[in-house]
Structure formats: structure tokens, C-alpha cells
Design a protein around this motif. Structure first.
Motif, PDB file in Angstrom:
ATOM      1  N   GLY A 106       0.822  -1.209   0.000  1.00 33.77           N
ATOM      2  CA  GLY A 106       0.000   0.000   0.000  1.00 33.77           C
ATOM      3  C   GLY A 106       0.852   1.253   0.000  1.00 33.77           C
ATOM      4  N   ILE A 107       2.147   1.083  -0.217  1.00 31.25           N
ATOM      5  CA  ILE A 107       3.070   2.222  -0.202  1.00 31.25           C
ATOM      6  C   ILE A 107       3.568   2.455  -1.623  1.00 31.25           C
ATOM      7  CG2 ILE A 107       5.232   3.144   0.728  1.00 31.25           C
ATOM      8  CD1 ILE A 107       4.912   1.123   3.063  1.00 31.25           C
ATOM      9  N   CYS A 108       3.405   3.674  -2.100  1.00 28.74           N
ATOM     10  CA  CYS A 108       3.895   4.064  -3.420  1.00 28.74           C
ATOM     11  C   CYS A 108       5.265   4.741  -3.229  1.00 28.74           C
ATOM     12  CB  CYS A 108       2.895   5.016  -4.055  1.00 28.74           C
ATOM     13  SG  CYS A 108       3.249   5.394  -5.779  1.00 28.74           S
ATOM     14  N   SER A 115       7.655  10.499   2.992  1.00 19.80           N
ATOM     15  CA  SER A 115       7.372  10.085   4.369  1.00 19.80           C
ATOM     16  C   SER A 115       8.595   9.673   5.153  1.00 19.80           C
ATOM     17  CB  SER A 115       6.399   8.898   4.356  1.00 19.80           C
ATOM     18  OG  SER A 115       5.209   9.248   3.726  1.00 19.80           O
ATOM     19  N   ILE A 116       9.741   9.558   4.506  1.00 22.25           N
ATOM     20  CA  ILE A 116      10.918   9.018   5.178  1.00 22.25           C
ATOM     21  C   ILE A 116      11.343   9.864   6.379  1.00 22.25           C
ATOM     22  CG2 ILE A 116      12.750  10.094   3.824  1.00 22.25           C
ATOM     23  CD1 ILE A 116      14.004   7.232   3.715  1.00 22.25           C
ATOM     24  N   SER A 120       9.231   6.509  10.468  1.00 18.70           N
ATOM     25  CA  SER A 120       8.596   5.190  10.495  1.00 18.70           C
ATOM     26  C   SER A 120       9.594   4.121  10.063  1.00 18.70           C
ATOM     27  CB  SER A 120       7.386   5.176   9.558  1.00 18.70           C
ATOM     28  OG  SER A 120       6.959   3.857   9.309  1.00 18.70           O
ATOM     29  N   SER A 121       9.734   3.082  10.881  1.00 16.30           N
ATOM     30  CA  SER A 121      10.649   1.996  10.521  1.00 16.30           C
ATOM     31  C   SER A 121      10.119   1.227   9.312  1.00 16.30           C
ATOM     32  CB  SER A 121      10.872   1.061  11.711  1.00 16.30           C
ATOM     33  OG  SER A 121       9.644   0.542  12.173  1.00 16.30           O
ATOM     34  N   THR A 122       8.805   1.168   9.148  1.00 15.67           N
ATOM     35  CA  THR A 122       8.216   0.500   7.987  1.00 15.67           C
ATOM     36  C   THR A 122       8.589   1.238   6.704  1.00 15.67           C
ATOM     37  OG1 THR A 122       6.362  -0.280   9.317  1.00 15.67           O
ATOM     38  CG2 THR A 122       6.042  -0.248   6.926  1.00 15.67           C
ATOM     39  N   PHE A 126      10.972  -0.018   3.688  1.00 17.36           N
ATOM     40  CA  PHE A 126      10.462   0.007   2.317  1.00 17.36           C
ATOM     41  C   PHE A 126      11.442   0.725   1.390  1.00 17.36           C
ATOM     42  CE2 PHE A 126       8.292   2.197  -1.116  1.00 17.36           C
ATOM     43  CZ  PHE A 126       7.576   1.170  -1.717  1.00 17.36           C
ATOM     44  N   VAL A 127      11.895   1.909   1.785  1.00 13.68           N
ATOM     45  CA  VAL A 127      12.789   2.700   0.930  1.00 13.68           C
ATOM     46  C   VAL A 127      14.122   1.978   0.727  1.00 13.68           C
ATOM     47  CG1 VAL A 127      14.097   4.861   0.768  1.00 13.68           C
ATOM     48  CG2 VAL A 127      11.689   4.910   1.433  1.00 13.68           C
TER      49      VAL A 127
END
Length: 172
Positions: A106-108, A115-116, A120-122, A126-127
Motif C-alpha cells: 500500500g506504499i507508493c 514520508s521518510i 517510520s521503521s516500515t 520500504f525505501v
């Protein structure tokens, strides 16, 4: 540092600040909002249509009245327009892989970059994973790295995007 390079850096900084702030303020950086937008058969949230529509209302006149008429960017660099407009198996495979990544999380990628800074660790995971994926995809395009079920790519050098081998050449 020459003036052209400095103008390019400043334009990049201003654009990045505007993009990042816009993504956060509009809610596009929130995976829940993006997922709700994509849930057409459930509790659909159409708010991102207005974000994209508003962005296009601003960008489209700027593109046609300013950017398209120019031969060079603000920095003085020549524009590099894409030459490959074919829909081929690489484009389709890349689109499917992108969609899987987006659908699972759900992350584009654009909103994730915005958002980095939120800590957020999520998002950080992701990045970092996205960057590893970019490196591996470039190696696959060069025929140096196999993909599961596909194997190595057989390619000719002229078929490889410039981003896979080196940064785009900028003519000054």
C-alpha cells in the motif's frame, strides 16, 4: 561551482520541498489513504483523484506554456526526452512487479520518499528495500542478474535504458 549547476541544485531543492510538502499535506503519503483509493469494490476513498486533478491543473498549463517551448532546463541543461515509446515485455513485467510491490504494501515510492522524514521503521525498510530492488533491476537489464522463473536477460547494449548503465547524459 558554476551558476548553471547552482541554479539546477536550487531548482531541485525547491521542487523537492514542494513535492514532499504537497504529498504529506494532501494525504498521499499515507498508505491507508492510498489503499482506500485503490479499493474500488469496498470503502472507496476518491480524495486522491482531487489531489491528482489539482496537480494536473497546475502542471498542464506550465508544461504547455513554459516547459515544452524551452530547449533547456532552468539550469541550462538540454532536456532528454524519451525515445522508446513501445509497449514491450520489459515494460509489462516492470509494471506487474511495481503493482505487486504497491499492492502488497500500500506504499507508493513517491509518497514513501516524502514520508521518510517521519521516522517510520516500515517506511525506512520500504525505501531501503526499494533501493536494493533498483540496483538489482538495473543489473538484470544489463544481463548480469537473474530473476526468479525468468533467468538472465539477453540484451543488446542499445536496448538498455541509460539509467541502468550510468546517469543520463546532460548536455550543457
Amino acid at each position: 561551482m558554476n551558476t548553471k549547476k547552482l541554479i539546477g541544485i536550487i531548482a531541485g531543492l525547491v521542487s523537492g520541498l514542494l513535492f514532499g510538502a504537497g504529498m504529506i499535506i494532501s494525504g498521499m503519503a499515507d498508505p491507508k489513504v492510498v489503499t482506500a483509493f485503490l479499493d474500488l469494490t469496498g470503502e472507496w476513498d476518491p480524495s486522491l483523484i482531487f489531489v491528482m486533478g489539482g496537480a494536473l491543473l497546475v502542471f498542464t498549463p506550465c508544461y504547455h506554456l513554459i516547459i515544452k517551448k524551452r530547449q533547456r532546463a532552468l539550469s541550462g541543461n538540454t532536456f532528454q526526452w524519451p525515445s522508446n515509446t513501445k509497449v514491450d515485455s520489459t515494460l509489462i513485467a516492470g509494471s506487474v512487479i511495481f503493482g505487486l510491490g504497491w499492492g502488497i504494501s500500500g506504499i507508493c515510492p513517491g509518497p514513501a520518499m516524502s514520508s521518510i522524514g517521519g521516522g517510520s521503521s516500515t517506511i525506512l525498510a520500504f525505501v531501503l528495500s526499494m533501493l536494493v530492488g533498483i540496483v538489482h533491476a538495473n543489473q538484470y537489464l544489463l544481463g548480469r542478474f537473474p530473476l526468479p522463473f525468468v533467468g538472465y536477460r539477453k540484451t543488446r547494449e542499445q536496448d538498455v535504458p541509460a539509467t541502468a548503465t550510468q546517469p543520463l547524459k546532460v548536455t550543457e
